[in-house]
Design an enzyme around this catalytic site. Structure first.
Site, PDB file in Angstrom:
ATOM      1  N   SER A 127       0.835  -1.205   0.000  1.00 19.65           N
ATOM      2  CA  SER A 127       0.000   0.000   0.000  1.00 19.65           C
ATOM      3  C   SER A 127       0.868   1.252   0.000  1.00 19.65           C
ATOM      4  CB  SER A 127      -0.881   0.019   1.252  1.00 19.65           C
ATOM      5  OG  SER A 127      -1.950  -0.855   1.103  1.00 19.65           O
ATOM      6  N   CYS A 128       0.221   2.371  -0.269  1.00 15.81           N
ATOM      7  CA  CYS A 128       0.849   3.694  -0.263  1.00 15.81           C
ATOM      8  C   CYS A 128       1.603   3.915   1.033  1.00 15.81           C
ATOM      9  CB  CYS A 128      -0.230   4.762  -0.415  1.00 15.81           C
ATOM     10  SG  CYS A 128       0.352   6.444  -0.247  1.00 15.81           S
ATOM     11  N   PRO A 129       2.805   4.446   1.036  1.00 15.50           N
ATOM     12  CA  PRO A 129       3.566   4.944  -0.120  1.00 15.50           C
ATOM     13  C   PRO A 129       4.632   3.972  -0.620  1.00 15.50           C
ATOM     14  CG  PRO A 129       4.607   5.758   1.858  1.00 15.50           C
ATOM     15  CD  PRO A 129       3.525   4.799   2.295  1.00 15.50           C
TER      16      PRO A 129
END
Lengths: 173, 84
Positions: free
Chosen positions: B16-18
């Site tokens: 997932s981000c980042p």
């Protein structure tokens, strides 16, 4: 100096909160900006300051936060999608409830491929994000410099303001 | 364009981000100008994020290809020296 002759973009953040949920935004934004070759500085003050300690253990509490989803990070998809309406009398009074909620949220983050706070902080250091700890908060809370990671600078408001004066984006988190 | 030669491959599925942004940036730094990087990601937010990343680091996104359910394949050409 960038290759086209302009200076890199600059991001200045103030991190004031030390709970697990609120520890994420400054470290996510800083590491993403660092990955884009921006100059980044974070000023850690008040409850945000402990995020610069060598050992960190941020927790969450559902108390006073009706927006926090109460979901289980295990079981069938249908079970995981249930948002448990747990009454305040339980969340506020059962000993260990915050510890349990913290454990569940960490598990949920892990299941969804979200990095830990420690990993994100490591990524910030790798991209030369300036991590500035607030001297005044350190004195008030009785912390000593050797409790903090070596990469942390310790300074006051003027240091942050001078950095932020040339920032393209400044955020208070 | 889809069968373009890639020099380095990076698998960011499940992240997932980042993380995909960070890993992609790091991989790009290890390339020479003119070389290409293939990234596979399952993060729906990365479809726009990779565009921002290549704009900000002045590189070039050559390919965006949906492989299956939310999994995308990207090819970036390194067109800019590492910034100091």
């Amino acid at each position: 100096m960038m290759n086209n002759g302009t200076r890199p973009r600059r991001l200045a953040l103030i991190a004031t909160k030390g709970t697990l949920d609120w520890a994420y935004p400054p470290f996510i934004l800083a590491s993403a900006a660092g990955a884009m070759d921006w100059e980044v500085g974070i000023f850690f003050t008040f409850y945000g300051l402990p995020l610069l300690k060598k050992t960190i253990n941020p927790a969450i509490t559902p108390v006073g936060n009706p927006a926090m989803p109460m979901k289980m990070p295990f079981g069938s998809e249908r079970f995981q999608n249930i948002n448990w309406a747990i009454p305040n009398v339980i969340t506020h009074n059962i000993p260990g409830f915050d510890t349990m909620a913290t454990g569940l949220m960490k598990k949920m983050f892990k299941n969804k491929g979200v990095a830990t706070i420690e990993e994100l902080r490591e990524m910030c250091m790798e991209t030369d994000v300036r991590l500035i700890g607030c001297q005044m908060t350190m004195d008030v809370f009785g912390f000593s410099k050797d409790e903090f990671i070596d990469e942390a600078e310790v300074a006051g408001a003027a240091t942050f303001l001078e950095f932020a004066a040339d920032a393209d984006i400044s955020l208070f988190i | 364009m889809l069968d373009i030669e890639v020099n380095v491959k990076l698998d960011c599925r499940g992240m997932s981000c980042p993380m995909p942004v960070f890993k992609t940036s790091k991989a790009l730094k290890n390339l020479k100008v003119g070389e290409t990087l293939e990234v596979i990601s399952s993060d729906p937010g990365f479809v726009l994020d990779i565009q921002a990343l290549v704009r900000q680091t002045q590189n070039k996104l050559l390919v965006t290809q949906e492989m299956n359910d939310h999994v995308f394949r990207y090819v970036i050409e390194k067109t800019q020296q590492n910034l100091g």
